[in-house]
Scaffold this motif. Structure first.
Motif, PDB file in Angstrom:
ATOM      1  N   LYS A 193      23.395  13.893  65.923  1.00  0.00           N
ATOM      2  CA  LYS A 193      24.393  14.637  65.136  1.00  0.00           C
ATOM      3  C   LYS A 193      23.882  16.040  64.819  1.00  0.00           C
ATOM      4  O   LYS A 193      24.628  17.010  64.907  1.00  0.00           O
ATOM      5  CB  LYS A 193      24.713  13.891  63.846  1.00  0.00           C
ATOM      6  N   HIS A 214      23.372  23.139  69.591  1.00  0.00           N
ATOM      7  CA  HIS A 214      24.281  23.571  70.659  1.00  0.00           C
ATOM      8  C   HIS A 214      25.208  24.682  70.162  1.00  0.00           C
ATOM      9  O   HIS A 214      25.474  25.644  70.889  1.00  0.00           O
ATOM     10  CB  HIS A 214      25.099  22.389  71.175  1.00  0.00           C
ATOM     11  N   THR A 227      23.974  18.789  67.555  1.00  0.00           N
ATOM     12  CA  THR A 227      25.223  19.519  67.790  1.00  0.00           C
ATOM     13  C   THR A 227      25.137  20.917  67.190  1.00  0.00           C
ATOM     14  O   THR A 227      25.670  21.866  67.754  1.00  0.00           O
ATOM     15  CB  THR A 227      26.451  18.809  67.181  1.00  0.00           C
ATOM     16  N   SER A 270      18.383  16.765  73.284  1.00  0.00           N
ATOM     17  CA  SER A 270      19.781  16.357  73.495  1.00  0.00           C
ATOM     18  C   SER A 270      20.102  16.242  74.979  1.00  0.00           C
ATOM     19  O   SER A 270      21.053  15.581  75.369  1.00  0.00           O
ATOM     20  CB  SER A 270      20.738  17.337  72.819  1.00  0.00           C
TER      21      SER A 270
END
Length: 142
Positions: free
Chosen positions: A98, A104, A101, A43
């Motif tokens: 997606k 994260h 996320t 990412s």
């Protein structure tokens, strides 16, 4: 009997606790820790298999197997490196972006738990000391 290497014992305890917190958070996502580590790293930017293995603290064969699972799930793609045909670059797909996320969110959750155990001053001191230890070990390895 006294512990011979208390720093090593403390590190092992911390690593275990962080791993348990992360695993509990990942359970609902049906993804493993290595997969989430790789999605998190990708990412930030596409990278080579060697870079992924280093980030995930894993050997290249294990990293390759994990990436292949992510490819099969449509979360990442492998591209030939334009500068070196022997290498490939791995990058997230839109579906992988997606899912990243969640990586994260897990990392933030763990970071918040770690931050909550120490004052700001203590966090600064510990971070400085851990970086000093890491740099010293790195220098010894070279």
């Amino acid at each position: 009997m006294a512990i011979k290497y208390p720093l090593l014992e403390a590190y092992a305890k911390l690593r275990r606790e962080v791993s348990l917190i992360g695993s509990a958070q990942l359970k609902a996502s049906e993804m493993g820790q290595k997969q989430m580590q790789i999605l998190y790293r990708l990412s930030q930017a596409p990278c080579t298999m060697s870079e992924l293995a280093e980030f995930a603290q894993s050997d290249k064969a294990s990293t390759t197997r994990t990436v292949e699972l992510l490819v099969a799930d449509g979360l990442v793609r492998r591209l030939d490196d334009k500068n070196d045909r022997r290498k490939c670059v791995v990058q997230l797909t839109p579906k992988g972006e997606k899912r990243a996320t969640k990586a994260h969110e897990v990392r933030d959750y763990i970071g918040e738990r770690l931050n909550g155990t120490l004052s700001m001053s203590e966090r600064g001191q510990l971070t400085e000391l851990l970086n000093k230890v890491a740099a010293g070990l790195s220098a010894q390895r070279k």
